[in-house]
Design an enzyme around this catalytic site. Structure first.
Site, PDB file in Angstrom:
ATOM      1  N   SER A 454       0.761  -1.223   0.025  1.00 44.67           N
ATOM      2  CA  SER A 454      -0.037   0.066  -0.086  1.00 44.67           C
ATOM      3  C   SER A 454       0.863   1.280  -0.206  1.00 44.67           C
ATOM      4  O   SER A 454       0.452   2.292  -0.257  1.00 44.67           O
ATOM      5  CB  SER A 454      -1.053   0.241   1.338  1.00 44.67           C
ATOM      6  OG  SER A 454      -1.218  -0.980   1.898  1.00 44.67           O
ATOM      7  N   HIS A 475      -1.562  -2.397  -7.022  1.00 50.74           N
ATOM      8  CA  HIS A 475      -2.205  -2.044  -5.692  1.00 50.74           C
ATOM      9  C   HIS A 475      -3.773  -2.254  -5.844  1.00 50.74           C
ATOM     10  O   HIS A 475      -4.388  -1.299  -6.298  1.00 50.74           O
ATOM     11  CB  HIS A 475      -1.937  -0.548  -5.447  1.00 50.74           C
ATOM     12  CG  HIS A 475      -2.363  -0.304  -3.921  1.00 50.74           C
ATOM     13  ND1 HIS A 475      -2.869   1.067  -3.533  1.00 50.74           N
ATOM     14  CD2 HIS A 475      -2.719  -0.770  -2.976  1.00 50.74           C
ATOM     15  CE1 HIS A 475      -3.253   1.195  -2.540  1.00 50.74           C
ATOM     16  NE2 HIS A 475      -3.164  -0.130  -1.939  1.00 50.74           N
ATOM     17  N   GLU A 487      -4.523   0.469  -8.904  1.00 47.27           N
ATOM     18  CA  GLU A 487      -3.283   1.232  -9.220  1.00 47.27           C
ATOM     19  C   GLU A 487      -2.089   0.491  -9.677  1.00 47.27           C
ATOM     20  O   GLU A 487      -1.674  -0.268  -9.015  1.00 47.27           O
ATOM     21  CB  GLU A 487      -2.861   2.290  -7.979  1.00 47.27           C
ATOM     22  CG  GLU A 487      -3.694   3.193  -7.645  1.00 47.27           C
ATOM     23  CD  GLU A 487      -2.887   4.022  -6.484  1.00 47.27           C
ATOM     24  OE1 GLU A 487      -3.000   5.036  -6.294  1.00 47.27           O
ATOM     25  OE2 GLU A 487      -2.375   3.198  -5.456  1.00 47.27           O
ATOM     26  N   ASN A 525      -3.417   6.360  -1.350  1.00 47.66           N
ATOM     27  CA  ASN A 525      -2.943   6.258  -0.027  1.00 47.66           C
ATOM     28  C   ASN A 525      -2.125   7.538   0.239  1.00 47.66           C
ATOM     29  O   ASN A 525      -2.129   8.059   1.252  1.00 47.66           O
ATOM     30  CB  ASN A 525      -2.089   5.131   0.224  1.00 47.66           C
ATOM     31  CG  ASN A 525      -2.752   4.003   0.480  1.00 47.66           C
ATOM     32  OD1 ASN A 525      -4.230   3.961   0.857  1.00 47.66           O
ATOM     33  ND2 ASN A 525      -2.589   2.694   0.370  1.00 47.66           N
TER      34      ASN A 525
HETATM   35  P1  NAD Z   1      -2.503  -9.786   5.911  1.00 46.46           P
HETATM   36  O1  NAD Z   1      -1.913  -9.989   7.327  1.00 46.46           O
HETATM   37  O2  NAD Z   1      -3.924 -10.245   5.885  1.00 46.46           O
HETATM   38  O3  NAD Z   1      -1.989 -11.117   5.104  1.00 46.46           O
HETATM   39  C1  NAD Z   1      -0.462 -10.981   4.927  1.00 46.46           C
HETATM   40  C2  NAD Z   1      -0.135 -12.687   4.618  1.00 46.46           C
HETATM   41  O4  NAD Z   1       1.012 -12.752   4.153  1.00 46.46           O
HETATM   42  C3  NAD Z   1      -0.532 -13.377   5.843  1.00 46.46           C
HETATM   43  O5  NAD Z   1      -1.325 -14.557   5.690  1.00 46.46           O
HETATM   44  C4  NAD Z   1       1.122 -13.986   6.317  1.00 46.46           C
HETATM   45  O6  NAD Z   1       1.095 -15.283   7.057  1.00 46.46           O
HETATM   46  C5  NAD Z   1       1.561 -13.735   4.940  1.00 46.46           C
HETATM   47  N1  NAD Z   1       2.890 -13.752   4.928  1.00 46.46           N
HETATM   48  C6  NAD Z   1       3.834 -13.329   5.514  1.00 46.46           C
HETATM   49  N2  NAD Z   1       5.136 -13.433   5.246  1.00 46.46           N
HETATM   50  C7  NAD Z   1       5.120 -14.381   4.340  1.00 46.46           C
HETATM   51  C8  NAD Z   1       6.106 -15.187   3.513  1.00 46.46           C
HETATM   52  N3  NAD Z   1       7.559 -14.887   3.809  1.00 46.46           N
HETATM   53  N4  NAD Z   1       5.670 -16.052   2.773  1.00 46.46           N
HETATM   54  C9  NAD Z   1       4.357 -16.433   2.471  1.00 46.46           C
HETATM   55  N5  NAD Z   1       3.242 -15.623   3.143  1.00 46.46           N
HETATM   56  C10 NAD Z   1       3.845 -14.663   4.026  1.00 46.46           C
HETATM   57  O7  NAD Z   1      -2.402  -8.556   5.427  1.00 46.46           O
HETATM   58  P2  NAD Z   1      -3.341  -7.927   4.291  1.00 46.46           P
HETATM   59  O8  NAD Z   1      -4.183  -7.021   4.581  1.00 46.46           O
HETATM   60  O9  NAD Z   1      -3.644  -8.869   3.326  1.00 46.46           O
HETATM   61  O10 NAD Z   1      -1.936  -7.107   3.313  1.00 46.46           O
HETATM   62  C11 NAD Z   1      -0.984  -7.424   2.551  1.00 46.46           C
HETATM   63  C12 NAD Z   1      -0.273  -6.587   1.788  1.00 46.46           C
HETATM   64  O11 NAD Z   1      -1.464  -5.820   0.863  1.00 46.46           O
HETATM   65  C13 NAD Z   1       0.306  -5.408   2.459  1.00 46.46           C
HETATM   66  O12 NAD Z   1       1.465  -5.122   1.733  1.00 46.46           O
HETATM   67  C14 NAD Z   1      -0.625  -4.296   2.932  1.00 46.46           C
HETATM   68  O13 NAD Z   1       0.248  -2.869   2.765  1.00 46.46           O
HETATM   69  C15 NAD Z   1      -1.209  -4.479   1.231  1.00 46.46           C
HETATM   70  N6  NAD Z   1      -2.550  -3.923   1.231  1.00 46.46           N
HETATM   71  C16 NAD Z   1      -3.393  -4.083   2.212  1.00 46.46           C
HETATM   72  C17 NAD Z   1      -4.786  -3.398   2.130  1.00 46.46           C
HETATM   73  C18 NAD Z   1      -5.746  -3.517   3.231  1.00 46.46           C
HETATM   74  O14 NAD Z   1      -6.596  -2.840   3.411  1.00 46.46           O
HETATM   75  N7  NAD Z   1      -5.386  -4.360   4.336  1.00 46.46           N
HETATM   76  C19 NAD Z   1      -5.043  -2.845   0.872  1.00 46.46           C
HETATM   77  C20 NAD Z   1      -4.283  -2.575   0.007  1.00 46.46           C
HETATM   78  C21 NAD Z   1      -3.147  -3.377   0.034  1.00 46.46           C
END
Ligand code: NAD
Length: 755
Positions: A454, A475, A487, A525
């Site tokens: 993000s 994104h 994005e 963002n």
């Molecule tokens: P989340 O915590 O729900 O999921 C992350 C996942 O990654 C977890 O299941 C974790 O076990 C896994 N993980 C961590 N290290 C790992 C590895 N080495 N190998 C494989 N899996 C691994 O987080 P999220 O909310 O899904 O966010 C994920 C990404 O998306 C982040 O970069 C976040 O900034 C971005 N994002 C989030 C949102 C939101 O609203 N939550 C929106 C857009 C982008």
């Protein structure tokens, strides 16, 4: 023996002009085919209307024709609606009223025609298209996912203008008609049959044959369209003035509460439907065209039509401009095929992306650190698809086909033949570097690596890559299956074909895609960050949580900023906030309140504790008063009584901060940052900035987006308000150079006729 003759309406045979309507008469049944030349869809424009008028005259006179069938010559569209380009040429309400009146008269002549017309509908039947179908004597539609019927006019700030407000309630009943008109939603053919909107449902392969048969039966009086009128309930309501008054009153109340008065077309539509019941259909038609004229001149309609065109333009935008790479051969701009993808991180976002990818036919490999987390991701995909299945949006077969496309892994097995990897692991540079290195060791050298980060600049992530030209950002926004924006973030080293591929794949997934340049927070963002911070600072200063949220919902955001961070997760929001503060320390210092709440372990909805309280199922309740003690000194700033922290002096009320002040501080911070994103080259155009803000973070659509909104306020006013705020809160509101310059030169962001 059958006799066949071919005629074109409007003639001009031998010239370049081609008619949109053609007629083939066989055994007294005319088959009318609408196929607008040089267009992918059928639209109703002035020229088509003239052809229709000629057709009606001919059918009226030609006694050899007993009935007609109306088909489309386009594969997936019957009639998509009126030609919206023509709306832009309407300069006065009278012009628009006349346009509506002409449409009404034409459809009236179709309805009254000696020869019954059978609408044989396959594909989109929307707006003026559905109004045309309603004027026909009988309606058959295909049982096909592309056949969707609706009156989406309110989504453009308008009301149906060719009789829809009068014919629809009389056909399907007042309650269902109001639902369709006020939401603009599209219904599938099966639902349309249940509603009584169509008379019959057939397989596409027999549409023409059955329609011709029905045409004959209707002409001979052996078959007729039965009005549905909403069943027994509809009869009780529609048949008596008290019932109708109740339904209309409820619709008005609910609409006002939901739209907060920002969408005048909704109330106009209710008024016009009511007018037809109160003083007869003829009066209803007059009111319909009068109010259509009025609505066509509203600023709201202009902004919504702008967004409609902007998203349509983006659908055609390949995302790369070959003229910027004169040294590269043309073939390098063609998107590569993406059939198999891998997603690393089966969390909230990873599972969300998987759920939409499978629905568009991609084979998905979902990887996480352990089996339990993969299983959790798999279950989340299943939940999204189950919901669609329960809502009958997909069939059982589709459900199982889609689920069969997801496979899980805890290592990189199966990565060797994927076309694209989307990384959605924790927002942590070291973790992202690690998975990028591991993935690159497993994937084909031509595969693309996209990060769903993000906030972290893609160039920083790409530092760990051995082929940074194949790394970019994709994104997605949460929840992925609902949010329309994507994005695509490029760095100076991203290869144009990689960008084109990500853009094409995003569009395939049904997203509106904007290509943005790299930088902390990218676009959406980055502009969200100062807005959220300012909301947090208002809390630091003692403004009540729900007062802040309410002010911004009143402004037109779908939820307030504090509710938003509770939804996103305070841990995620503060992590992102830190990255933004490091990048822009002068104006993006995080608010004390948000920090304090996260430190106390309250992460928002996911931990069932945040600024608001949540029940066991995670349903949001009221503001949790105990939260104030985390960031306000005991009793120092008395809060509004109803939500006072326990420490506030009993009975002391602080006058509320006026909503307009809250709105100005938060929204101006966002507008100023949007202007910086434009001058920093993060976004390509104000159009992308407007679409990105509306579809990515819920900027009020009726304001058109940050840039359109600044234009409507006047750039000088924006600058002056920023300067006033900057005098009170030095640093945070320093007007951007671009805005200062534009104010000096009296410029606007949009100068075309769509502004
Ligand atoms: P989340 O915590 O729900 O999921 C992350 C996942 O990654 C977890 O299941 C974790 O076990 C896994 N993980 C961590 N290290 C790992 C590895 N080495 N190998 C494989 N899996 C691994 O987080 P999220 O909310 O899904 O966010 C994920 C990404 O998306 C982040 O970069 C976040 O900034 C971005 N994002 C989030 C949102 C939101 O609203 N939550 C929106 C857009 C982008």
């Amino acid at each position: 023996m059958s006799s066949t003759s071919e005629v074109t309406i409007g003639g001009l045979v031998g010239t370049r002009w081609k008619p949109a309507l053609s007629v083939e008469v066989t055994d007294g049944i005319a088959v009318l085919t609408f196929d607008l030349p040089n267009e992918s869809v059928n639209k109703l424009n002035r020229a088509v209307k003239d052809e229709f008028v000629a057709l009606v005259t001919r059918l009226e006179r030609d006694t050899t024709v007993h009935a007609a069938v109306f088909l489309s010559g386009k594969p997936d569209v019957w009639i998509a609606g009126a030609d919206i380009e023509e709306f832009l040429q309407l300069k006065t309400a009278t012009d628009a009223e006349r346009l509506s009146r002409d449409g009404q008269m034409l459809l009236d002549s179709i309805e009254q025609l000696r020869v019954p017309i059978i609408a044989a509908i396959h594909g989109a039947c929307l707006g003026g298209g559905l109004e045309t179908a309603l004027a026909c004597r009988y309606r058959i539609a295909t049982d096909h996912p592309k056949t969707m019927l609706g009156l989406p006019e309110v989504q453009l700030g308008l009301i149906p203008g060719a009789g829809g407000t009068q014919r629809l309630p009389r056909r399907i009943g007042l309650t269902s008609a109001l639902d369709m008109i006020l939401t603009g939603k599209q219904v599938r053919a099966k639902k349309a049959l249940q509603l009584g909107l169509i008379d019959e449902l057939v397989h596409p392969s027999i549409l023409r044959t059955v329609a011709i048969q029905r045409a004959r039966e209707v002409a001979e009086g052996r078959r007729k369209s039965e009005r549905h009128g909403g069943g027994v309930k509809g009869l009780l309501i529609d048949g008596n003035p008290a019932g109708r008054a109740l339904v209309l009153r409820k619709a008005r109340e609910q609409t006002l509460a939901k739209s907060r008065g920002h969408y005048p077309a909704l109330i106009a539509a209710i008024d016009v439907v009511a007018a037809g019941y109160e003083r007869g259909v003829a009066h209803g038609y007059r009111e319909e065209s009068r109010r259509f004229g009025e609505m066509a001149m509203t600023d709201v309609s202009r902004q919504l039509i702008f967004l409609f065109f902007a998203t349509n333009e983006l659908k055609k935008d390949p995302g790369v401009d070959p003229s910027q790479y004169p040294e590269l051969p043309v073939s390098t701009f063609d998107p590569l095929p993406v059939e198999k993808i891998a997603i690393i991180g089966a969390g909230f976002m990873g599972a969300g992306i998987a759920s939409i990818a499978v629905q568009h036919g991609s084979l998905v490999r979902l990887k996480d650190a352990d089996h339990a987390r993969v299983a959790k991701g798999y279950a989340a995909v299943r939940d999204v698809l189950k919901e669609r299945l329960n809502k009958k949006q997909i069939s059982k077969i589709q459900y199982s086909d889609y689920m069969a496309l997801v496979g899980g892994t805890v290592d990189y097995s199966g990565f060797g033949n994927v076309d694209l990897v989307i990384e959605a692991v924790f927002e942590d540079l070291a973790v992202k570097h690690q998975v990028l290195r591991e993935a690159e060791a497993a994937i084909n050298p031509t595969a693309i690596f996209a990060s769903n980060t993000s906030t972290i600049p893609i160039a920083l992530i790409a530092q760990a890559s051995s082929r940074p030209e194949r790394v970019l950002g994709m994104h997605f926004f949460s929840p992925v299956h609902k949010m329309p924006l994507l994005e695509v973030i490029t760095t100076p080293t991203t290869y144009p074909q990689v960008t084109a591929t990500a853009v094409a794949y995003g569009k395939k997934l049904g997203k509106t895609v904007i290509v943005v340049n790299d930088g902390p927070g990218f676009y959406a963002n980055r502009i969200l960050s100062p807005y959220i911070n300012e909301a947090g600072i208002l809390l630091d200063q003692g403004v009540a949580i729900d007062i802040v949220d309410k002010a911004l919902v009143d402004f037109g955001f779908p939820v307030g900023p504090i509710t938003l961070i509770d939804e996103v997760g305070l841990d995620v929001a503060t992590k992102a906030g830190k990255i933004m503060a490091d990048a822009f320390p002068d104006r993006m210092q995080p608010a004390r309140s948000i920090q304090a709440v996260v430190v106390a372990g309250r992460y928002g909805r996911k931990s069932k504790k945040g600024f608001y309280s949540y029940d066991k199922e995670g349903k949001k309740g009221e503001v949790d008063p105990s939260v104030y003690a985390l960031f306000l000194a005991p009793g120092s700033i008395p809060m509004v009584k109803s939500i006072a922290p326990p420490s506030a002096p009993e009975g002391v009320e602080r006058p509320d901060m006026p909503a307009v002040q809250i709105q100005q501080r938060t929204v101006l911070a966002m507008l100023n940052e949007a202007a910086r994103c434009l001058s920093d080259g993060i976004i390509r155009t104000p159009r992308d900035g407007d679409v990105g803000a509306v579809f990515g973070i819920g900027f009020p659509p009726f304001r058109g987006g940050p840039f359109r909104y600044m234009d409507s306020l006047g750039i000088q006013i924006v600058v002056q308000r920023l300067e006033d705020l900057n005098a009170r809160f030095p640093g945070r509101f320093e007007p951007s150079e671009l805005l200062l310059e534009m104010a000096r030169r009296r410029q606007v962001f949009y100068s075309d006729e769509r502004s």
